[in-house]
Design an enzyme around this catalytic site. Structure first.
Site: not given
Ligand code: NDP
Length: 498
Positions: A53, A125
Site C-alpha cells: 500500500h 479494502n
C-alpha cells in the site's frame, strides 16, 4: 509584509542564494552550516515507503450516523446522530510510491475516525475478502506481488504459482480479475472492513459485525485497454480525480452499512464467519443502513497528512472489538509495528494520527516523542500504580470475554473450508459481458507463465464452474492464436493444493 526566512532553529537567514566560499570561485567553507542543513534535510526527505500500500491518495471528511444500532454497541462513534471527523487513505497494494494509479490491483480503503473515546481505524479494502486466511501465508503472498529478487521485475509466474497452490485465494482472484479490478478512481468503488469485527453493548453482549461502505457515485471501472490508455497519459489519475473533486466541492459519499451476526450463530454457519476469504451472504445477514461517510477536505500537505498517516486495525474503541479472524489478529500486531518502523515509536504523536480526545499514558522516551514528555499530568507519575494522581484504568472499557473453546494447536486452515461455493455464487452474478472480460483479463494476466501452473489454476476454475475454466481456456487460446487445450480431469482440491 513577507515573513522573514529563518533557520529551523528560528534565526534569520541572511542569504539563501549564495554559498560561503573562500574567494568567488570556491572552495566552500564548512562553516556555511545552513548549506549543510539544506543538503542534509534533502537527504532525509523520504521515509521508508510502506512495504504494501505504498501508493495512496487521501482526504479528510466526516462519518454521520443516522441509524440506531445502540442495542448492539456502546461505541460513541456509532450512536444515532454522531458526527465524527475522519481521514481516509486509498491505495494500491503492490505498486511502489511511483506506480501508476490505474493498475489492476486490490485497493486499500483505510479509515481513521477521531472518536471521543480515541481513534478507531478500519483498515479495509475495496473487496470484501482477501487472498489468504492464515497469516503464515501473508508474507509469502506479498512476496509474489512484489519484485522477483533476481530480475527485479514483477512475476506473473510467482503470482499464479502461489494462487494455484492456495485455492483459498480464488474468491479474491476472481474479484480482482473481474470488472471491479480497476475502479476509475477511489470515489467509484465500495469499501469493506473485510474482517469480521465485534460490537458490544452496555449489557456486555457481543455481536459479530461486518462493515460496508457503498459508493454513492456509482461503480465505474476501466477495462485493461482503457486503463492502458489512461496510464499512457497520466500515472496520477486517482490523485487528480480525488483531489479535483473535493477541490471543486463535489464531495464523494458512501452509504455505511453493517451486517450483524448474533454471537452464537458463529458456531452454526456452514462457513467459518471469521475466514477472511468468505463473505456473509446478504440473504442470511442483510445489510443494515447506519449512516453516511463524506470526504470534504483535501490535505494541506500530502506528506504530513497522508504519507504520515498511520492506520492500524489495533485501534479500536469501547463498543467495538476484534474477532478470532486469524488474519485480523496478525494485522493487529503487524500494522502498528510497520508504523513504529516507518514513522518512529511515538508515531501517534504526529498531528494527523493524534486522537482528538485527551491522551494519558506512561509510554516513555523514544523516537517522535513530540509531546514533550509522558502524558500523565503529574511530573512524579511516570510509572503505575503511583501515589501522585496519575491516570488509572477504566473498567467500563473492558469488553466482554470471548467465548472460545478448543485446544491450542495448529489447525489445518483447509479442513472443512469450501474454497469454491462462494466463488460460484459470484460467478453466477456476472452477465455474459462480465464473464468474457473476466476470462480475457485472466488470460492476459497468465501470459508467459509455465503451462503446468496454468493447468493447476484451471482445475480450480473448473471446480467453481465448468464455464469458468472453459472461458479462460478459450480466452488464452485467442490470445496465443492456438486451439483451446483439452480439459484435464480435475484433481481433488487437496491434490491441487499440494
Ligand atoms: P447478493 O446478491 O446479495 O450480493 C451480491 C454482492 O455482490 C453485492 O453487494 C454487489 O455489490 C456485489 N458484486 C456485484 N458484482 C461484483 C463484482 N464484480 N465483484 C465483487 N462484488 C460484486 O449475494 P450474496 O451476499 O449471497 O453474495 C454472493 C457473492 O457476491 C459472494 O459470494 C461474493 O463473491 C459477492 N459479494 C458479496 C458480498 C457480501 O457481503 N455478501 C459483498 C460483495 C460481494 P454492490 O452492492 O456494490 O453492487
Amino acid at each position: 509584509m513577507t515573513d522573514r526566512l529563518t533557520t529551523s532553529a528560528g534565526a534569520p537567514v541572511p542569504d539563501n542564494q549564495n554559498t560561503q566560499t573562500a574567494g568567488s570561485r570556491g572552495p566552500v567553507l564548512l562553516q556555511d552550516y545552513q548549506l549543510i542543513e539544506k543538503l542534509a534535510h534533502q537527504n532525509r526527505e523520504r521515509i521508508p515507503e510502506r512495504v504494501v500500500h505504498a501508493k495512496g491518495w487521501g482526504a479528510h471528511g466526516v462519518l454521520k450516523i443516522t441509524g440506531d444500532i445502540s442495542k448492539y454497541t456502546k461505541a460513541k462513534v456509532l450512536q444515532p446522530g454522531a458526527e465524527t471527523p475522519m481521514l481516509a487513505r486509498f491505495s494500491t497494494v503492490a505498486g511502489e510510491m511511483g506506480a501508476a494509479d490505474a493498475e489492476r490491483d486490490v485497493r486499500g480503503f483505510a479509515l481513521k475516525f477521531y472518536t471521543p473515546d480515541g481513534n478507531w481505524d478500519l483498515v479495509g479494502n475495496n473487496t470484501p475478502v482477501f487472498f489468504v486466511r492464515d497469516p503464515y501465508k501473508f508474507p509469502d503472498f506479498i512476496h509474489t506481488q512484489k519484485r522477483h529478487p533476481k530480475t527485479n521485475m514483477r512475476s506473473p509466474t510467482a503470482m499464479w504459482d502461489f494462487w494455484s497452490l492456495s485455492p483459498e485465494s480464488l474468491h479474491q482472484v476472481t474479484i480482482l480479475m473481474s470488472d471491479r479490478g480497476i475502479p476509475v478512481d477511489p470515489t467509484r468503488m465500495n469499501g469493506y472492513g473485510s474482517h469480521t469485527f465485534s460490537l458490544w453493548n452496555d449489557a456486555g453482549e457481543r455481536y459479530w459485525v461486518k462493515f460496508h461502505f457503498k459508493t454513492e457515485q456509482g461503480h465505474k471501472h476501466y477495462t485493461n485497454e482503457e486503463a492502458d490508455q489512461v496510464i499512457g497519459k497520466t500515472r496520477e489519475s486517482y490523485q487528480e480525480a480525488l483531489f479535483g473533486k473535493i477541490d471543486r466541492g463535489e464531495f464523494p459519499r458512501w452509504k455505511v452499512q453493517i451486517q450483524i451476526m448474533p454471537e452464537l450463530d458463529a458456531e452454526k454457519t456452514s462457513y467459518n464467519p471469521f475466514d477472511l476469504t468468505k463473505v456473509w451472504p446478504h440473504g442470511e445477514y442483510p445489510p443494515i443502513d447506519i449512516g453516511v461517510m463524506e470526504l470534504n477536505r483535501n490535505p494541506e500537505n500530502y506528506f504530513a497528512e497522508i504519507e504520515n498517516a498511520a492506520f492500524s486495525p489495533s485501534n479500536i474503541v469501547p463498543g467495538i472489538g476484534y474477532s478470532p479472524d486469524k488474519m485480523l489478529q496478525a494485522r493487529v500486531f503487524s500494522y502498528a509495528d510497520a508504523h513504529r518502523h516507518r514513522l518512529g515509536t511515538h508515531y501517534e504523536t504526529i498531528p494527523v494520527n493524534q486522537p482528538k480526545c485527551p491522551v494519558a499514558h506512561y509510554h516513555r522516551d523514544g523516537q517522535m516523542n513530540v509531546y514533550g514528555g509522558i502524558k500523565t499530568g503529574h511530573p512524579d507519575a511516570y510509572y503505575e500504580p503511583n501515589s501522585f494522581n496519575g491516570p488509572v484504568e477504566d473498567k467500563s472499557a473492558e469488553e466482554p470475554p470471548l467465548k472460545i473453546s478448543g485446544d491450542a494447536a495448529r489447525y489445518n486452515h483447509r479442513d472443512g473450508n469450501d474454497d469454491y461455493g462462494q466463488v460460484t455464487a459470484l460467478f453466477n452474478l456476472f452477465d455474459d459481458g462480465q464473464k468474457n472480460r473476466l476470462f480475457a483479463n485472466i488470460a492476459a494476466a497468465m501470459s508467459g507463465i509455465p503451462e503446468e501452473i496454468a493447468e493447476r489454476q484451471l482445475v480450480h476454475f473448473e471446480r467453481v464452474h465448468p464455464a469458468y475454466a472453459a472461458g479462460v481456456r478459450t480466452a488464452r487460446a485467442t490470445l496465443t492464436g492456438r486451439e483451446p487445450a483439452i480439459s484435464v480431469t480435475p484433481a481433488t482440491p487437496q491434490q491441487a493444493a499440494e
